[in-house]
Design a protein around this motif. Structure first.
Motif, PDB file in Angstrom:
ATOM      1  N   GLY A  60       0.795  -1.224   0.000  1.00  0.00           N
ATOM      2  CA  GLY A  60       0.000   0.000   0.000  1.00  0.00           C
ATOM      3  C   GLY A  60       0.822   1.265   0.000  1.00  0.00           C
ATOM      4  N   THR A  61       2.045   1.205   0.473  1.00  0.00           N
ATOM      5  CA  THR A  61       2.890   2.396   0.520  1.00  0.00           C
ATOM      6  C   THR A  61       3.816   2.505  -0.692  1.00  0.00           C
ATOM      7  OG1 THR A  61       4.486   1.184   1.867  1.00  0.00           O
ATOM      8  CG2 THR A  61       2.866   2.545   3.037  1.00  0.00           C
ATOM      9  N   ASP A  62       3.808   1.519  -1.583  1.00  0.00           N
ATOM     10  CA  ASP A  62       4.668   1.594  -2.768  1.00  0.00           C
ATOM     11  C   ASP A  62       4.316   2.833  -3.591  1.00  0.00           C
ATOM     12  OD1 ASP A  62       5.869  -0.718  -2.017  1.00  0.00           O
ATOM     13  OD2 ASP A  62       5.092  -1.961  -3.645  1.00  0.00           O
ATOM     14  N   GLY A  63       5.316   3.577  -3.962  1.00  0.00           N
ATOM     15  CA  GLY A  63       5.111   4.772  -4.760  1.00  0.00           C
ATOM     16  C   GLY A  63       4.857   6.018  -3.926  1.00  0.00           C
ATOM     17  N   VAL A  64       4.551   5.861  -2.649  1.00  0.00           N
ATOM     18  CA  VAL A  64       4.294   6.994  -1.767  1.00  0.00           C
ATOM     19  C   VAL A  64       5.550   7.348  -0.982  1.00  0.00           C
ATOM     20  CG1 VAL A  64       2.896   7.834   0.172  1.00  0.00           C
ATOM     21  CG2 VAL A  64       1.861   6.370  -1.570  1.00  0.00           C
ATOM     22  N   LYS A  65       6.236   6.335  -0.501  1.00  0.00           N
ATOM     23  CA  LYS A  65       7.449   6.548   0.293  1.00  0.00           C
ATOM     24  C   LYS A  65       8.672   6.547  -0.622  1.00  0.00           C
ATOM     25  CE  LYS A  65       6.956   5.025   4.707  1.00  0.00           C
ATOM     26  NZ  LYS A  65       7.216   4.107   5.787  1.00  0.00           N
ATOM     27  N   THR A  66       9.750   7.079  -0.112  1.00  0.00           N
ATOM     28  CA  THR A  66      10.987   7.109  -0.896  1.00  0.00           C
ATOM     29  C   THR A  66      11.619   5.729  -1.017  1.00  0.00           C
ATOM     30  OG1 THR A  66      12.210   7.701   1.096  1.00  0.00           O
ATOM     31  CG2 THR A  66      11.504   9.504  -0.337  1.00  0.00           C
ATOM     32  N   GLU A  67      11.346   4.841  -0.048  1.00  0.00           N
ATOM     33  CA  GLU A  67      11.878   3.478  -0.125  1.00  0.00           C
ATOM     34  C   GLU A  67      10.722   2.490  -0.096  1.00  0.00           C
ATOM     35  OE1 GLU A  67      12.915   2.577   4.486  1.00  0.00           O
ATOM     36  OE2 GLU A  67      14.219   4.000   3.450  1.00  0.00           O
ATOM     37  N   ASP A  68      10.809   1.455  -0.904  1.00  0.00           N
ATOM     38  CA  ASP A  68       9.758   0.448  -0.962  1.00  0.00           C
ATOM     39  C   ASP A  68       9.845  -0.468   0.247  1.00  0.00           C
ATOM     40  OD1 ASP A  68       8.795   1.391  -3.368  1.00  0.00           O
ATOM     41  OD2 ASP A  68       9.986  -0.004  -4.581  1.00  0.00           O
ATOM     42  N   ARG A  69       8.691  -0.942   0.686  1.00  0.00           N
ATOM     43  CA  ARG A  69       8.646  -1.908   1.791  1.00  0.00           C
ATOM     44  C   ARG A  69       9.061  -3.271   1.246  1.00  0.00           C
ATOM     45  NH1 ARG A  69       3.411  -1.456   4.580  1.00  0.00           N
ATOM     46  NH2 ARG A  69       4.522   0.054   5.814  1.00  0.00           N
ATOM     47  N   LEU A  70       9.813  -4.001   2.026  1.00  0.00           N
ATOM     48  CA  LEU A  70      10.233  -5.343   1.658  1.00  0.00           C
ATOM     49  C   LEU A  70       9.604  -6.333   2.619  1.00  0.00           C
ATOM     50  CD1 LEU A  70      14.027  -4.602   1.074  1.00  0.00           C
ATOM     51  CD2 LEU A  70      12.232  -4.785  -0.663  1.00  0.00           C
ATOM     52  N   ILE A  71       9.232  -7.495   2.124  1.00  0.00           N
ATOM     53  CA  ILE A  71       8.591  -8.508   2.953  1.00  0.00           C
ATOM     54  C   ILE A  71       9.466  -8.869   4.146  1.00  0.00           C
ATOM     55  CG2 ILE A  71       7.805 -10.918   2.998  1.00  0.00           C
ATOM     56  CD1 ILE A  71       6.852 -10.487   0.079  1.00  0.00           C
ATOM     57  N   ASN A  72      10.766  -9.033   3.916  1.00  0.00           N
ATOM     58  CA  ASN A  72      11.653  -9.474   4.997  1.00  0.00           C
ATOM     59  C   ASN A  72      11.867  -8.415   6.077  1.00  0.00           C
ATOM     60  OD1 ASN A  72      13.375  -8.227   2.835  1.00  0.00           O
ATOM     61  ND2 ASN A  72      14.912  -8.470   4.433  1.00  0.00           N
ATOM     62  N   THR A  73      11.385  -7.193   5.868  1.00  0.00           N
ATOM     63  CA  THR A  73      11.522  -6.161   6.902  1.00  0.00           C
ATOM     64  C   THR A  73      10.308  -6.124   7.839  1.00  0.00           C
ATOM     65  OG1 THR A  73      10.538  -4.428   5.514  1.00  0.00           O
ATOM     66  CG2 THR A  73      12.940  -4.716   5.391  1.00  0.00           C
ATOM     67  N   LEU A  74       9.293  -6.938   7.594  1.00  0.00           N
ATOM     68  CA  LEU A  74       8.105  -6.939   8.448  1.00  0.00           C
ATOM     69  C   LEU A  74       8.322  -7.596   9.819  1.00  0.00           C
ATOM     70  CD1 LEU A  74       5.305  -7.510   5.801  1.00  0.00           C
ATOM     71  CD2 LEU A  74       5.836  -5.416   7.043  1.00  0.00           C
ATOM     72  N   PRO A  75       9.135  -8.662   9.919  1.00  0.00           N
ATOM     73  CA  PRO A  75       9.420  -9.175  11.267  1.00  0.00           C
ATOM     74  C   PRO A  75      10.182  -8.127  12.078  1.00  0.00           C
ATOM     75  CG  PRO A  75       9.888 -10.859   9.655  1.00  0.00           C
ATOM     76  CD  PRO A  75       9.652  -9.572   8.891  1.00  0.00           C
ATOM     77  N   TYR A  76       9.753  -7.909  13.315  1.00  0.00           N
ATOM     78  CA  TYR A  76      10.358  -6.895  14.171  1.00  0.00           C
ATOM     79  C   TYR A  76      11.190  -7.557  15.261  1.00  0.00           C
ATOM     80  CZ  TYR A  76      10.832  -3.018  17.411  1.00  0.00           C
ATOM     81  OH  TYR A  76      11.337  -2.058  18.254  1.00  0.00           O
ATOM     82  N   GLN A  77      12.501  -7.409  15.162  1.00  0.00           N
ATOM     83  CA  GLN A  77      13.466  -7.937  16.129  1.00  0.00           C
ATOM     84  C   GLN A  77      13.274  -9.434  16.392  1.00  0.00           C
ATOM     85  OE1 GLN A  77      13.187  -5.381  19.573  1.00  0.00           O
ATOM     86  NE2 GLN A  77      14.266  -3.723  18.552  1.00  0.00           N
ATOM     87  N   THR A  78      12.943 -10.170  15.355  1.00  0.00           N
ATOM     88  CA  THR A  78      12.764 -11.607  15.463  1.00  0.00           C
ATOM     89  C   THR A  78      13.073 -12.235  14.107  1.00  0.00           C
ATOM     90  OG1 THR A  78      11.225 -13.350  16.112  1.00  0.00           O
ATOM     91  CG2 THR A  78      10.285 -11.479  14.944  1.00  0.00           C
TER      92      THR A  78
END
Length: 140
Positions: A60-78
């Motif tokens: 949903g944020t693709d094209g809005v933010k300067t950096e694209d979200r990556l699937i592997n960045t969704l886990p938080y400290q795990t």
């Protein structure tokens, strides 16, 4: 009411939603909040569960933010994170579907189904869980 319907969404180890359970209203569910609190992540997780093919997923944020979200960045400290839906197939009868997300780049999303038994080729009434048997993040 129409069935099947999403009863709840749970997250374990997800960025901005570390350990949460969201109950869905039977008719309408709204996610509101300030920018940056994680509303788009909820939509992205739903897309990942239902679309699954990472080449077809458009965050949903693709094209809005300067950096694209990556699937592997969704886990938080795990190393792994989970998102799952409790689906009400018929009144009081549920199945759970979800995904495991790996924090290592290039790893696949792993889908899973939780039912009363392993053979999913039987009648749905033999697979469904009762409400008191549902899995939620708060009990993980």
């Amino acid at each position: 009411m129409n069935y099947p319907r999403i009863y709840s969404l749970s997250t374990v180890g997800i960025l901005k939603h570390f350990k949460h359970d969201y109950l869905f209203h039977p008719i309408r569910t709204d996610f509101i909040g300030s920018n940056g609190v994680g509303k788009s992540i909820i939509a992205d997780l739903l897309q990942m569960i239902f679309v699954y093919d990472k080449d077809l997923i458009k965050f949903g944020t693709d094209g809005v933010k300067t950096e694209d979200r990556l699937i592997n960045t969704l886990p938080y400290q795990t190393k792994w994170a989970y998102c799952f839906l409790n689906i009400e197939a018929d009144p009081g009868q549920f199945i759970t579907i979800g995904i495991q997300i790996n924090s290592q780049k290039g790893r696949r999303i792993i889908p899973f189904v939780i039912t009363r038994q392993a053979d999913i080729n039987v009648d749905i009434s033999d697979l469904t869980l009762k409400k008191q048997d549902l899995l939620f993040a708060k009990i993980c």
